[in-house]
Design a protein around this motif. Sequence first.
Motif, short mmCIF file in Angstrom:
data_model
loop_
_atom_site.label_atom_id
_atom_site.label_comp_id
_atom_site.label_asym_id
_atom_site.label_seq_id
_atom_site.Cartn_x
_atom_site.Cartn_y
_atom_site.Cartn_z
N ASP A 163 0.83 -1.19 0.00
CA ASP A 163 0.00 0.00 0.00
C ASP A 163 0.87 1.25 0.00
OD1 ASP A 163 0.22 0.98 3.08
OD2 ASP A 163 0.17 -1.21 2.97
N LEU A 164 0.26 2.39 -0.27
CA LEU A 164 1.00 3.64 -0.41
C LEU A 164 1.68 4.05 0.89
CD1 LEU A 164 -1.51 5.70 -2.61
CD2 LEU A 164 0.58 4.53 -3.34
N GLU A 165 1.04 3.78 2.03
CA GLU A 165 1.63 4.16 3.31
C GLU A 165 2.92 3.39 3.58
OE1 GLU A 165 0.42 4.32 8.08
OE2 GLU A 165 -1.07 3.78 6.56
N THR A 166 2.87 2.07 3.36
CA THR A 166 4.07 1.25 3.55
C THR A 166 5.11 1.61 2.50
OG1 THR A 166 2.63 -0.52 4.36
CG2 THR A 166 4.91 -1.10 3.84
N ASP A 167 4.66 1.93 1.28
CA ASP A 167 5.57 2.36 0.22
C ASP A 167 6.37 3.58 0.68
OD1 ASP A 167 6.89 2.98 -2.08
OD2 ASP A 167 5.12 3.49 -3.24
N ALA A 168 5.69 4.57 1.23
CA ALA A 168 6.37 5.77 1.70
C ALA A 168 7.35 5.45 2.83
CB ALA A 168 5.34 6.79 2.17
N LEU A 169 6.97 4.50 3.69
CA LEU A 169 7.84 4.09 4.80
C LEU A 169 9.11 3.43 4.27
CD1 LEU A 169 8.13 3.89 7.88
CD2 LEU A 169 6.95 1.68 7.75
#
Length: 410
Positions: A339-345
């Motif tokens: 997901d985008l949140e984990t991607d940013a992390l």
Amino acid sequence: MGKSAKFFKRPTRKEKAVMSLTKGTAETSLFDSSNSTTTGGQKGHSKTKDVLSVTANPTIAKKSTISSAGAHPPKASLAYKMQLNGGVKQAVKDLEILEDVELESEDEDMDEDHDTTTHQSSTGSGSKAAQANKKKNENLDKTKPRLDYPEASEINPANRPPQEWPAQGRVEFIDYETRYRPGLDLVLRGVNCSINPHEKIGICGRTGAGKSSLTLSLFRIIEAAKGQILVDGIDISTLGLYDVRSRFSIIPQDPVLFAGTIRFNLDPLGTRPDVDLWQALEDSYLKEYVSAMEGGLNAMVLEGGDNFSVGQRQLICLARALLRKTSLLVLDEATAAIDLETDALVQAIIRQKFRECTILTIAHRIDTVMDSDRIMVLDQGRVAEFDMPAALLADQSSIFYSLAKQSGNA
């Protein structure tokens, strides 16, 4: 046509009908055999033979009505168990014979297809069919395991790299070309590029451009047909496979976890102390989660990491890469499945913890490589563009500009 092609042949309507008939009668045979009583066991066995006589001759498509016996008398429980065991064994034998019949039928149909194609080609009207047949064989060659082609040795005693290699992470492709199998078309053609130490390179291109082939070449999953790959001045083709693959790190698109403990997944060789393992987990934002698990580092990981989310699996793979502390890291669309949140992390961790590392990122989303030092655009196996993102975006005729525009980044 190769013998293995029969497993990839698409069944015809006629074959589908025959397969439906054979499967139905075989299942009925198993049901009937398992429900035969001691008094009707011999009768049930003869019915199984009748079913087999029908299914073994696919041209005879007749319906068979098989009735099962009634309830089993209590006094015949032992005899019933013996009869059930014999019935199941007989049904298994029936299924084995049916499988042989189906494979023989497919062989005959393939021979007919081959004769038809040969005849059409000889008359000049089957050129398209011949080309399609050739294309099919090429695809089968690509899917065939590479076990027929022995790999290089794990270690080349005559040429071992220094213990600290690669210390800088400089990568050079010199007139490099490769293919997946001898006789197939080249997937990389005349690649010439130089990647500086600690540089962050985004690799992008349309489907089939050769992005993944470039990383496979770096790990020598596929070997060079021509040219060289130099890492810190050493030609990797002169080294053993272990010396090459153990010195680089890769975080794949599909995170790979093994059945065992978290400790084993982070440090399979058991060479790192617990303090390093916990530090890697902390750097990948997993320390709190693992600490809450029963057993901590010794907590069990199911096969494929099924007891972790996809994002958590990717973070564990990231922690594993942090532990290795190599100078060359490959991200093969590492955030494509999360997901985008984990991607940013993940992107934040990479920028912070791999600052002194050369990073090659296969781009799935253009925005993940927009902050790269340079962008390499591949097109039909060639390096079409290789420059800073700003310079490529300024050229509206560039391939990168068109890719960025499609994704809303230009």
